[in-house]
Design a protein around this motif. Sequence first.
Motif, short mmCIF file in Angstrom:
data_model
loop_
_atom_site.label_atom_id
_atom_site.label_comp_id
_atom_site.label_asym_id
_atom_site.label_seq_id
_atom_site.Cartn_x
_atom_site.Cartn_y
_atom_site.Cartn_z
N GLU A 131 -10.09 1.43 1.10
CA GLU A 131 -8.93 1.92 1.86
C GLU A 131 -8.90 3.44 1.90
O GLU A 131 -8.91 4.10 0.85
N LYS A 132 -8.90 3.98 3.09
CA LYS A 132 -8.74 5.42 3.35
C LYS A 132 -9.55 6.31 2.41
O LYS A 132 -8.99 7.12 1.63
N VAL B 138 -11.28 -0.61 9.85
CA VAL B 138 -10.49 -1.83 10.02
C VAL B 138 -9.56 -1.64 11.23
O VAL B 138 -8.83 -0.65 11.32
N ALA C 271 -6.91 -3.59 12.58
CA ALA C 271 -5.58 -4.20 12.73
C ALA C 271 -5.55 -5.71 13.00
O ALA C 271 -4.50 -6.27 13.28
#
Length: 295
Positions: free
Chosen positions: A192-193, A205, A207
């Motif tokens: 993540e990020k 990613v 959505a």
Amino acid sequence: MSIDIAVVPVAGLGTRLLPATKSQPKEMLPVGRKPVAQHVVEELAQSGIRRLLFVTGKGKQSIENHFDIDGDLITYLRESGREQELSELDFERQDVEYFYTRQRRQLGLGHAVLCTAPLIGKQPFVVALGDSIIGINAQSDIVARMIDEFERSRADVVVAFQEVPRQDVSRYGIAQPRGAVDDVFELERLVEKPAVEEAPSHLAVAARYVFSPEIFNQLAVTPPGKGGEIQLTDAIQLVLGAGGKGVGVRLRANERRFDVGNFGSYFQAFVEFALADPQYGDSLHAYLAQRLETR
Ligand code: G1P
């Protein structure tokens, strides 16, 4: 029976869109003629989704109102002979059912999905983030392709990805693919990020997700991650780390993702949909061309 249920998280506060979102949900902002949430629902219906479970929160009632059948408005438009305007309400009668639950505390996207565990139970399901539209005017079948892939490859997780510029990777969940990257590829890891220099690829990613119910077991034990929130990406990584199978499906060139979570991409989304409008698109195009010449 193929997967026909989608969870649509819409509980986020939309603080990056203040003041527009002070008293209305970002998912109800118009993009072209329709609110964001309607674009998302039409895209999902096009991909065979028939049951929609929204995860809402404080101040989000207008989303529920929007998908209700408004008998008074229908009667008024019919009695005053406004057939054209009446046809704009056809979406109310789409062949889909709506369900709503609330995320009672703002603990992150992963937590919002976990709130649906008692309702989803043991069936596989789609997650479609309510602030992202894929493709113009519901022309994308990305979710249908992801469901096919989920069933064909007996995956535990299927995630949609888009290629993003290097400097943007720290705004998204980023894939580390296993082996060659084609339209469909295997997922080794998800982060993540990440910082730009730590990103394992430029595949972000996008959505849309398909999950086996195993994701709930991992969400239940996912510690807070980036921003102190329970991250869906971290729970997916736990599924992969426990030997689960993850597959990525790439968006096609004509399946642009429109993120409505910040003003820069919201403005772009609005312009693109307005330019595609059958009635006003051409005149807007002419106006913008002239306007930009004199800038
Ligand atoms: C969320 C996810 C992120 C994903 C992004 C767009 O982030 O956590 O992994 O890339 O949506 O689908 P958010 O935009 O809510 O910060």
